[in-house]
Design a protein around this motif. Structure first.
Motif, PDB file in Angstrom:
ATOM      1  N   HIS A  95      47.075  47.460  30.156  1.00 26.56           N
ATOM      2  CA  HIS A  95      47.725  47.611  28.846  1.00 26.56           C
ATOM      3  C   HIS A  95      47.318  46.543  27.838  1.00 26.56           C
ATOM      4  N   ASN A  96      46.468  45.622  28.256  1.00 25.65           N
ATOM      5  CA  ASN A  96      45.990  44.579  27.352  1.00 25.65           C
ATOM      6  C   ASN A  96      44.645  44.098  27.874  1.00 25.65           C
ATOM      7  N   ASP A  97      43.589  44.378  27.126  1.00 26.05           N
ATOM      8  CA  ASP A  97      42.235  44.103  27.606  1.00 26.05           C
ATOM      9  C   ASP A  97      41.878  42.617  27.616  1.00 26.05           C
ATOM     10  N   ASN A  98      42.801  41.748  27.194  1.00 25.53           N
ATOM     11  CA  ASN A  98      42.528  40.302  27.224  1.00 25.53           C
ATOM     12  C   ASN A  98      43.281  39.591  28.351  1.00 25.53           C
ATOM     13  N   ILE A  99      44.050  40.347  29.131  1.00 20.96           N
ATOM     14  CA  ILE A  99      44.863  39.740  30.188  1.00 20.96           C
ATOM     15  C   ILE A  99      44.311  40.138  31.556  1.00 20.96           C
ATOM     16  N   ILE A 100      44.089  39.121  32.411  1.00 22.05           N
ATOM     17  CA  ILE A 100      43.572  39.381  33.760  1.00 22.05           C
ATOM     18  C   ILE A 100      44.375  38.587  34.784  1.00 22.05           C
ATOM     19  N   ALA A 101      44.583  39.197  35.957  1.00 14.96           N
ATOM     20  CA  ALA A 101      45.307  38.524  37.048  1.00 14.96           C
ATOM     21  C   ALA A 101      44.306  38.143  38.126  1.00 14.96           C
ATOM     22  N   SER A 102      44.588  37.030  38.813  1.00 15.32           N
ATOM     23  CA  SER A 102      43.731  36.619  39.932  1.00 15.32           C
ATOM     24  C   SER A 102      44.593  36.172  41.105  1.00 15.32           C
ATOM     25  N   GLY A 103      44.138  36.514  42.305  1.00 11.62           N
ATOM     26  CA  GLY A 103      44.833  36.090  43.536  1.00 11.62           C
ATOM     27  C   GLY A 103      43.878  35.228  44.339  1.00 11.62           C
ATOM     28  N   SER A 104      44.425  34.233  45.056  1.00 18.75           N
ATOM     29  CA  SER A 104      43.544  33.240  45.651  1.00 18.75           C
ATOM     30  C   SER A 104      43.981  32.808  47.047  1.00 18.75           C
ATOM     31  N   GLU A 105      43.056  32.115  47.681  1.00 10.13           N
ATOM     32  CA  GLU A 105      43.336  31.516  48.989  1.00 10.13           C
ATOM     33  C   GLU A 105      44.365  30.396  48.857  1.00 10.13           C
ATOM     34  N   ASP A 106      44.603  29.902  47.634  1.00  9.41           N
ATOM     35  CA  ASP A 106      45.603  28.836  47.446  1.00  9.41           C
ATOM     36  C   ASP A 106      47.039  29.392  47.411  1.00  9.41           C
ATOM     37  N   CYS A 107      47.206  30.668  47.798  1.00 12.46           N
ATOM     38  CA  CYS A 107      48.524  31.341  47.924  1.00 12.46           C
ATOM     39  C   CYS A 107      49.163  31.720  46.589  1.00 12.46           C
ATOM     40  N   SER A 108      48.477  31.477  45.478  1.00 12.56           N
ATOM     41  CA  SER A 108      49.113  31.772  44.178  1.00 12.56           C
ATOM     42  C   SER A 108      48.440  32.962  43.489  1.00 12.56           C
ATOM     43  N   VAL A 109      49.194  33.525  42.540  1.00 19.69           N
ATOM     44  CA  VAL A 109      48.660  34.539  41.632  1.00 19.69           C
ATOM     45  C   VAL A 109      48.720  33.916  40.242  1.00 19.69           C
ATOM     46  N   MET A 110      47.646  34.054  39.470  1.00 17.35           N
ATOM     47  CA  MET A 110      47.647  33.492  38.118  1.00 17.35           C
ATOM     48  C   MET A 110      47.299  34.577  37.097  1.00 17.35           C
ATOM     49  N   ILE A 111      47.942  34.472  35.934  1.00 18.80           N
ATOM     50  CA  ILE A 111      47.696  35.418  34.839  1.00 18.80           C
ATOM     51  C   ILE A 111      46.994  34.637  33.730  1.00 18.80           C
ATOM     52  N   TRP A 112      45.881  35.177  33.265  1.00 16.02           N
ATOM     53  CA  TRP A 112      45.055  34.472  32.274  1.00 16.02           C
ATOM     54  C   TRP A 112      44.929  35.297  31.004  1.00 16.02           C
ATOM     55  N   GLU A 113      44.825  34.576  29.889  1.00 16.98           N
ATOM     56  CA  GLU A 113      44.548  35.260  28.620  1.00 16.98           C
ATOM     57  C   GLU A 113      43.156  34.870  28.152  1.00 16.98           C
TER      58      GLU A 113
END
Length: 459
Positions: A95-113
């Protein structure tokens, strides 16, 4: 006596679909794709950007490029590098082409703009950091119709549904899966979740209650990973392995899970087959990790249900695969799918086309498709409101008529999210540069205030 000849070849407008790699100058070269052994796509694309997980020393990173930035990518190209462990999965918000989510081995999920035009300096601070998993997070999937709802699945065998704007884990499904989750996805409306698991079970879940609606034991006999996606009319397509390690594709009706509608053996390669289903054409594309080909099939409601169409073959094997949403395709070229194939050091777009003589809009190839507008907000969806997909026509080539759905972090909850800068707009320019500027201005104001008070005290 006249004997009617039986029609041998099934008629289908997709029988002659062919895949073609773009020219060398249209590829993205010199990118060190991640060497992690993890069966996710490693690539996510939308009509603005292509994102790829890359090798990073000390931590995890992915690179984001505007689609037009083809050719050789400079070593100094900035990355998104806030994770402290390798990135395992990335997915653009629908719903927003500038927002991306990432999941990692560090156990966290991050949302980026991502700023318009792409990154001009490394991006280290996410808009929101979501902590809730106790082991690495390998699967992410945004809700197709509800705004700011994200599903994550970790190696702790837990599925979490997040309200991203509030930075809250709203639903936690932690008693259903007894082993590693291989895949997790939504149906088209986002009213059900489908998971495949190392415990050899396929499950259809109620996302809000976290309960099992239907389950199938051993959809494939083999012990290697199973992948599953929803296809048309609530049916389920799975890829897996036989007891003899042959790769298989099967179709199931969850209303009667006992027997598959069809089960076909493909070959004896060892790579997991990643399925990509296009609901508009009912074509499913199977991309094997480590394969050098993409097979595609048409799913219909007549036996054998999954009809082999053709195969795109190349010389080099794929490390990952991105799949462009329908609204990012060139409709005037009769393009029905576009993949972004990851090699060891480059990303190569592959275009799937239906050959047509006419250059007019081909309505039969492009029914109204999923648009970027969500139909329900996160709070409403978690409260029980369903969201039907809002469809758009591709007739005049997709033109964005609405602004990107603004991404807001709710201010009162900034303490629970790692969003340090309050509200941010989805269409902002270089957010980081602005932040730095604000910081400098603040320091200047403080300096001036100090001088004024000094001068005043002298007088």
């Amino acid at each position: 006596m006249v004997i009617m000849s039986r029609k041998v070849v099934r008629t289908s407008k997709f029988r002659h679909v062919f895949g073609q790699a773009v020219k060398a100058d249209q590829c993205y070269d010199d990118i060190r794709i991640s060497q992690m052994t993890w069966d996710s796509n490693f690539c996510s694309v939308n009509p603005k950007f292509v994102a790829m997980i890359v090798d990073a020393s000390g931590g995890g990173a992915f690179i984001v490029l505007p689609l037009s930035k083809t050719g050789r990518i400079d070593m100094s190209q900035p990355t998104v590098c806030g994770h402290t462990g390798p990135v395992l999965d990335i997915e653009w918000c629908p719903h927003n082409d500038n927002i991306i989510a990432s999941g990692s081995e560090d156990c966290s999920v991050m949302i980026w703009e991502i700023p318009e035009g792409g990154l001009v300096q490394p991006l280290k601070d996410p808009v929101v950091k979501l902590d809730g998993h106790s082991k690495r997070v390998g699967i992410l999937s945004w809700h197709p119709t509800a705004h700011n709802v994200l599903m994550s699945a970790g190696c702790d065998n837990v599925v979490i549904l997040w309200n991203v704007a509030r930075g809250e884990a709203v639903v936690r499904i932690d008693t259903v899966h007894t082993d590693l989750i291989y895949s997790a996805c939504w149906n088209r409306e986002g009213s059900q979740i489908l998971t495949s698991c190392k415990d050899k079970k396929l499950r259809v879940l109620d996302p809000r209650k976290g309960t099992v609606i239907a389950e199938k034991d051993k959809p494939h006999e083999g012990s290697r990973p199973v992948r599953a996606v929803f296809v048309s009319e609530g049916k389920i397509l799975t890829t897996g392995f036989s007891r003899m390690s042959e790769r298989q594709v099967a179709l199931w009706d969850p209303k009667s899970f006992d027997e598959p509608l069809t089960l076909q053996e493909l070959d004896t390669s060892s790579g997991v087959l990643l399925p990509f289903f296009d609901p508009d054409t009912a074509v499913v594309y199977l991309c094997g990790k480590g394969d050098s080909s993409i097979r595609y099939f048409e799913v219909t409601d007549e036996a054998p249900y999954v009809h082999y169409l053709s195969m795109y073959s190349s010389k080099e094997s794929q490390k990952g695969m991105g799949y462009m949403p329908k609204r990012g395709l060139e409709v005037n070229k009769c393009e029905i799918a576009r993949f972004y194939k990851l090699h060891e050091r480059k990303c190569e777009p592959i275009v799937m086309t239906v050959p047509r003589k006419s250059d007019l809009f081909q309505e039969d190839l492009y029914p109204d498709t999923m648009g970027p507008e969500p139909s329900v907000e996160a709070d409403e969806w978690f409260a029980g409101k369903e969201g039907k997909p809002i469809l758009i026509s591709l007739k005049d080539g997709f033109v964005a008529t609405t602004k990107n759905k603004e991404f807001k972090v709710i201010k009162s909850l900034l303490s629970t999210t790692s969003a340090s800068s309050g509200q941010r707009n989805g269409n902002g320019a270089d957010v980081q540069a602005l932040q730095n500027e604000v910081k400098e201005l603040r320091e200047m104001v403080e300096e001036l205030t100090k001088r004024v008070s000094e001068l005043e005290s002298k007088n």
